[in-house]
Design an enzyme around this catalytic site. Structure first.
Site, PDB file in Angstrom:
ATOM      1  N   THR A 114     -37.399  18.554 -76.213  1.00  0.00           N
ATOM      2  CA  THR A 114     -37.744  17.265 -75.615  1.00  0.00           C
ATOM      3  C   THR A 114     -37.575  17.300 -74.100  1.00  0.00           C
ATOM      4  O   THR A 114     -36.755  18.079 -73.586  1.00  0.00           O
ATOM      5  CB  THR A 114     -36.820  16.182 -76.218  1.00  0.00           C
ATOM      6  OG1 THR A 114     -36.897  15.007 -75.424  1.00  0.00           O
ATOM      7  CG2 THR A 114     -35.356  16.621 -76.229  1.00  0.00           C
ATOM      8  N   ASP A 115     -38.294  16.401 -73.415  1.00  0.00           N
ATOM      9  CA  ASP A 115     -38.094  16.291 -71.959  1.00  0.00           C
ATOM     10  C   ASP A 115     -36.775  15.593 -71.627  1.00  0.00           C
ATOM     11  O   ASP A 115     -36.362  15.578 -70.467  1.00  0.00           O
ATOM     12  CB  ASP A 115     -39.278  15.551 -71.304  1.00  0.00           C
ATOM     13  CG  ASP A 115     -39.444  14.111 -71.781  1.00  0.00           C
ATOM     14  OD1 ASP A 115     -38.772  13.705 -72.755  1.00  0.00           O
ATOM     15  OD2 ASP A 115     -40.257  13.385 -71.173  1.00  0.00           O
ATOM     16  N   GLU A 116     -36.098  15.039 -72.656  1.00  0.00           N
ATOM     17  CA  GLU A 116     -34.849  14.314 -72.376  1.00  0.00           C
ATOM     18  C   GLU A 116     -33.744  15.260 -71.892  1.00  0.00           C
ATOM     19  O   GLU A 116     -32.746  14.806 -71.338  1.00  0.00           O
ATOM     20  CB  GLU A 116     -34.407  13.519 -73.609  1.00  0.00           C
ATOM     21  CG  GLU A 116     -35.442  12.476 -73.986  1.00  0.00           C
ATOM     22  CD  GLU A 116     -34.997  11.514 -75.068  1.00  0.00           C
ATOM     23  OE1 GLU A 116     -33.798  11.183 -75.131  1.00  0.00           O
ATOM     24  OE2 GLU A 116     -35.854  11.097 -75.864  1.00  0.00           O
TER      25      GLU A 116
ATOM     26  N   TYR B 115     -27.767  13.125 -78.129  1.00  0.00           N
ATOM     27  CA  TYR B 115     -29.005  13.748 -78.619  1.00  0.00           C
ATOM     28  C   TYR B 115     -29.521  14.767 -77.613  1.00  0.00           C
ATOM     29  O   TYR B 115     -29.749  15.936 -77.946  1.00  0.00           O
ATOM     30  CB  TYR B 115     -30.071  12.666 -78.877  1.00  0.00           C
ATOM     31  CG  TYR B 115     -31.475  13.227 -79.019  1.00  0.00           C
ATOM     32  CD1 TYR B 115     -31.808  14.082 -80.065  1.00  0.00           C
ATOM     33  CD2 TYR B 115     -32.478  12.907 -78.095  1.00  0.00           C
ATOM     34  CE1 TYR B 115     -33.097  14.608 -80.192  1.00  0.00           C
ATOM     35  CE2 TYR B 115     -33.761  13.423 -78.219  1.00  0.00           C
ATOM     36  CZ  TYR B 115     -34.065  14.280 -79.263  1.00  0.00           C
ATOM     37  OH  TYR B 115     -35.330  14.805 -79.376  1.00  0.00           O
TER      38      TYR B 115
ATOM     39  N   LYS C  31     -29.889  18.914 -77.860  1.00  0.00           N
ATOM     40  CA  LYS C  31     -31.172  19.619 -77.723  1.00  0.00           C
ATOM     41  C   LYS C  31     -31.109  20.601 -76.552  1.00  0.00           C
ATOM     42  O   LYS C  31     -31.635  21.720 -76.633  1.00  0.00           O
ATOM     43  CB  LYS C  31     -32.321  18.626 -77.514  1.00  0.00           C
ATOM     44  CG  LYS C  31     -32.671  17.779 -78.717  1.00  0.00           C
ATOM     45  CD  LYS C  31     -33.191  18.567 -79.910  1.00  0.00           C
ATOM     46  CE  LYS C  31     -34.556  19.162 -79.694  1.00  0.00           C
ATOM     47  NZ  LYS C  31     -35.085  19.773 -80.956  1.00  0.00           N
TER      48      LYS C  31
HETATM   49  P1  NAD Z   1     -37.947  13.255 -87.167  1.00  0.00           P
HETATM   50  O1  NAD Z   1     -36.564  12.676 -87.070  1.00  0.00           O
HETATM   51  O2  NAD Z   1     -39.085  12.352 -87.515  1.00  0.00           O
HETATM   52  O3  NAD Z   1     -37.969  14.452 -88.222  1.00  0.00           O
HETATM   53  C1  NAD Z   1     -36.947  15.403 -88.290  1.00  0.00           C
HETATM   54  C2  NAD Z   1     -37.129  16.186 -89.581  1.00  0.00           C
HETATM   55  O4  NAD Z   1     -36.100  17.207 -89.621  1.00  0.00           O
HETATM   56  C3  NAD Z   1     -36.965  15.344 -90.848  1.00  0.00           C
HETATM   57  O5  NAD Z   1     -37.977  15.677 -91.787  1.00  0.00           O
HETATM   58  C4  NAD Z   1     -35.589  15.740 -91.382  1.00  0.00           C
HETATM   59  O6  NAD Z   1     -35.492  15.651 -92.802  1.00  0.00           O
HETATM   60  C5  NAD Z   1     -35.495  17.197 -90.912  1.00  0.00           C
HETATM   61  N1  NAD Z   1     -34.103  17.640 -90.762  1.00  0.00           N
HETATM   62  C6  NAD Z   1     -33.089  16.985 -90.130  1.00  0.00           C
HETATM   63  N2  NAD Z   1     -31.957  17.696 -90.232  1.00  0.00           N
HETATM   64  C7  NAD Z   1     -32.264  18.831 -90.924  1.00  0.00           C
HETATM   65  C8  NAD Z   1     -31.521  19.955 -91.333  1.00  0.00           C
HETATM   66  N3  NAD Z   1     -30.198  20.068 -91.063  1.00  0.00           N
HETATM   67  N4  NAD Z   1     -32.159  20.941 -91.996  1.00  0.00           N
HETATM   68  C9  NAD Z   1     -33.489  20.845 -92.287  1.00  0.00           C
HETATM   69  N5  NAD Z   1     -34.231  19.786 -91.954  1.00  0.00           N
HETATM   70  C10 NAD Z   1     -33.625  18.784 -91.268  1.00  0.00           C
HETATM   71  O7  NAD Z   1     -38.183  13.963 -85.751  1.00  0.00           O
HETATM   72  P2  NAD Z   1     -39.522  14.123 -84.899  1.00  0.00           P
HETATM   73  O8  NAD Z   1     -39.683  12.931 -84.048  1.00  0.00           O
HETATM   74  O9  NAD Z   1     -40.603  14.551 -85.790  1.00  0.00           O
HETATM   75  O10 NAD Z   1     -39.102  15.326 -83.940  1.00  0.00           O
HETATM   76  C11 NAD Z   1     -39.318  16.675 -84.353  1.00  0.00           C
HETATM   77  C12 NAD Z   1     -38.833  17.596 -83.253  1.00  0.00           C
HETATM   78  O11 NAD Z   1     -39.547  17.325 -82.037  1.00  0.00           O
HETATM   79  C13 NAD Z   1     -37.349  17.441 -82.915  1.00  0.00           C
HETATM   80  O12 NAD Z   1     -36.815  18.711 -82.676  1.00  0.00           O
HETATM   81  C14 NAD Z   1     -37.354  16.601 -81.646  1.00  0.00           C
HETATM   82  O13 NAD Z   1     -36.232  16.880 -80.855  1.00  0.00           O
HETATM   83  C15 NAD Z   1     -38.629  17.049 -80.990  1.00  0.00           C
HETATM   84  N6  NAD Z   1     -39.287  16.075 -80.102  1.00  0.00           N
HETATM   85  C16 NAD Z   1     -39.551  14.813 -80.556  1.00  0.00           C
HETATM   86  C17 NAD Z   1     -40.210  13.913 -79.709  1.00  0.00           C
HETATM   87  C18 NAD Z   1     -40.577  12.510 -80.166  1.00  0.00           C
HETATM   88  O14 NAD Z   1     -41.047  11.710 -79.363  1.00  0.00           O
HETATM   89  N7  NAD Z   1     -40.400  12.167 -81.449  1.00  0.00           N
HETATM   90  C19 NAD Z   1     -40.569  14.309 -78.418  1.00  0.00           C
HETATM   91  C20 NAD Z   1     -40.276  15.612 -77.998  1.00  0.00           C
HETATM   92  C21 NAD Z   1     -39.637  16.479 -78.856  1.00  0.00           C
END
Ligand code: NAD
Length: 358
Positions: free
Chosen positions: A135-137, A160, A164
């Site tokens: 993430t950009d955070e 969080y 990350k």
């Molecule tokens: P989300 O919370 O919707 O999904 C996370 C998934 O990971 C879920 O299906 C959960 O069951 C699974 N999970 C959690 N803990 C686990 C574990 N210990 N073992 C196996 N599976 C596990 O998250 P998202 O929004 O889809 O984000 C996905 C990735 O992208 C993350 O790494 C997040 O940091 C990154 N990201 C998200 C955003 C955003 O805006 N949502 C932006 C940039 C980066």
């Protein structure tokens, strides 16, 4: 031989969009490793689950034996690591799960990948890639001007983003120390279908449909740089195939909006697509206590991925938001289903839970 892509977190918001994309647009075998936490649901990949190229494994990324078994059984050519605890407000109330999944889980996956990769024949070692999705955070907050780039110093501010940031450092260290062929991406805020309904955009839509107060944190002046989830997924597939090993690519949609602007646009789209019996949804907007340590502004300069890899976002923010509103209107049952085993739309991260639903 077709690719075999191991996706972690493929039952969550972005991971499921990636799994659906890989089945739809490539001939890859797709292994979805997901623990199915509150944020993960098999319904997010129901449209591709019957495809013979799709395989689901329920496992925790921090479980070394389970992860090693997945590598041995499926022999991936690519790993795309998205599994994470992802909600800032939850990280304020309970950081332990974030340390375990985001740090210990990433470490565990890296060690399993290293052991597997080191035993591959040279040509397969050469082709193997590990993409870490971040993430950009991790860069902290910007003032009114400036952009995050690949060279921006890390300055995470929430449990969080700190977890990350730590996971990004682990991935780079496994490349530098052991030669594991890794690439890291840091993306701005995503939106689109199947986002768990505790994040800003689905919360606004669901509160509006429930005729409940629509919460806006603080003054609503905070700025986020929004990217439609399908554009993020195409960027990830571009980076893992064409990106340079050991590099970082920041990803963003060049769509900066203040939170209150996002909320007002959503209200206008709802007024068009699902009019209230009288008045406008904007009448429901309510300003609530801010998140502790709420980052002021995020903005990405995506020049590197655009110039080097030719990636461009396809959806404008207004088009993407229109599609997203239409999707949530058509999938209210999905929202009820995934919220059923949580406490519903509870405000988190203020030190005390506040019920914000009607
Ligand atoms: P989300 O919370 O919707 O999904 C996370 C998934 O990971 C879920 O299906 C959960 O069951 C699974 N999970 C959690 N803990 C686990 C574990 N210990 N073992 C196996 N599976 C596990 O998250 P998202 O929004 O889809 O984000 C996905 C990735 O992208 C993350 O790494 C997040 O940091 C990154 N990201 C998200 C955003 C955003 O805006 N949502 C932006 C940039 C980066």
């Amino acid at each position: 031989m077709p690719d075999t892509v191991l996706v972690t977190g493929g039952a969550g918001f972005i991971g499921s969009a990636l799994v659906r994309y890989l089945i739809r647009e490539t001939d890859a075998q797709v292994i979805n490793l997901d623990a199915l936490t509150y944020a993960g649901h098999r319904s997010t990949v129901a449209t591709v689950a019957a495809d013979p190229r799709y395989h689901f494994v329920q496992a925790d990324v921090a479980d070394a034996d389970a992860v090693a078994r997945v590598f041995a059984a499926h022999r991936p050519t690519h790993v795309m690591h998205l599994a994470a605890e992802s909600h800032v407000d939850r990280s304020i109330d309970g950081p332990a799960a974030f340390i375990r999944t985001n740090l210990v889980g990433t470490y565990t996956l890296l060690e399993a990948a290293r052991a597997y990769w080191q035993a591959l024949p040279p040509a397969d070692q050469q082709a193997f890639r590990f993409l870490h999705v971040s993430t950009d955070e991790v860069y902290g907050a910007l003032g009114e001007t400036g952009h995050f780039r690949e060279t921006t110093p890390y300055q995470p501010t929430s449990p969080y983003s700190a977890s990350k940031a730590g996971s990004d450092h682990l991935v780079r260290a496994w490349h530098h120390t052991y030669g594991l062929p890794t690439v890291v991406t840091n993306c701005s805020n995503n939106y689109g279908p199947y986002q768990f309904p505790e994040k800003l955009i689905p919360v606004v839509i669901l509160k509006a449909l429930a005729e409940a107060p629509i919460p806006v944190y603080g003054t609503g002046e905070n700025v986020r740089d929004w990217l439609f989830v399908d554009d993020h997924v195409r960027a990830l597939w571009t980076v893992i195939r064409q990106g340079r090993v050991g590099e970082t690519y920041v990803i963003g949609g060049q769509s900066e909006r203040r939170n209150h602007e996002v909320v007002r646009t959503l209200c206008q789209l709802l007024d068009e697509q699902y009019p209230r019996p009288s008045g406008t949804y904007a009448d429901l907007i309510t300003f609530v206590t801010d998140r502790p340590g709420h980052d002021w502004r995020y903005a990405i300069d995506p020049t590197k991925i655009m110039d080097e890899l030719g990636w461009q976002p396809q959806a404008t923010f207004e088009e993407g938001l229109r599609q997203t509103v239409a999707w949530y209107l058509a999938h209210q049952d999905w929202c009820r289903h995934v919220l059923a085993d949580t406490r519903g739309l509870v405000r988190r991260g203020t030190g005390q839970d506040q019920e914000i639903s009607a």
